[in-house]
Write a protein that holds these residues in place. Sequence first.
Motif, PDB file in Angstrom:
ATOM      1  N   ASP A  44       0.813  -1.221   0.000  1.00 50.75           N
ATOM      2  CA  ASP A  44       0.000   0.000   0.000  1.00 50.75           C
ATOM      3  C   ASP A  44       0.846   1.271   0.000  1.00 50.75           C
ATOM      4  O   ASP A  44       0.421   2.300  -0.503  1.00 50.75           O
ATOM      5  N   GLY A  45       2.034   1.210   0.549  1.00 54.20           N
ATOM      6  CA  GLY A  45       2.916   2.378   0.551  1.00 54.20           C
ATOM      7  C   GLY A  45       3.859   2.415  -0.631  1.00 54.20           C
ATOM      8  O   GLY A  45       4.244   3.482  -1.103  1.00 54.20           O
ATOM      9  N   LEU A  46       4.237   1.237  -1.126  1.00 53.91           N
ATOM     10  CA  LEU A  46       5.180   1.193  -2.243  1.00 53.91           C
ATOM     11  C   LEU A  46       4.496   1.358  -3.598  1.00 53.91           C
ATOM     12  O   LEU A  46       5.121   1.785  -4.566  1.00 53.91           O
ATOM     13  N   ALA A  47       3.211   1.039  -3.672  1.00 52.82           N
ATOM     14  CA  ALA A  47       2.474   1.215  -4.935  1.00 52.82           C
ATOM     15  C   ALA A  47       2.496   2.678  -5.387  1.00 52.82           C
ATOM     16  O   ALA A  47       2.778   2.956  -6.559  1.00 52.82           O
ATOM     17  N   PRO A  48       2.223   3.641  -4.484  1.00 49.49           N
ATOM     18  CA  PRO A  48       2.322   5.039  -4.912  1.00 49.49           C
ATOM     19  C   PRO A  48       3.754   5.419  -5.334  1.00 49.49           C
ATOM     20  O   PRO A  48       3.938   6.229  -6.241  1.00 49.49           O
ATOM     21  N   ALA A  49       4.761   4.828  -4.703  1.00 47.89           N
ATOM     22  CA  ALA A  49       6.148   5.101  -5.091  1.00 47.89           C
ATOM     23  C   ALA A  49       6.413   4.595  -6.503  1.00 47.89           C
ATOM     24  O   ALA A  49       7.124   5.237  -7.280  1.00 47.89           O
TER      25      ALA A  49
END
Length: 71
Positions: A44-49
């Motif tokens: 969930d945090g790395l997808a936006p990255a």
Amino acid sequence: MIRVRGQVEAESLERVLDAVEARIPASVRIVVCTRPQDVRRSFDGLAPAAQQVLGEHPQSGALFVFTNERD
């Protein structure tokens, strides 16, 4: 196709690529993010990255490789 954006130590990248090449079919795209990320954020945090830093859709089927921030 393996694409690297940013600065990375050549030796470290070579070791990773050798290991990856031995186990992943050539048809799989591999995108390496050399800007350190907090990998504790999980998907969930790395997808936006993947979208913001790499300009890639996180569900494109590519394999994303992130480096962790140092404490």
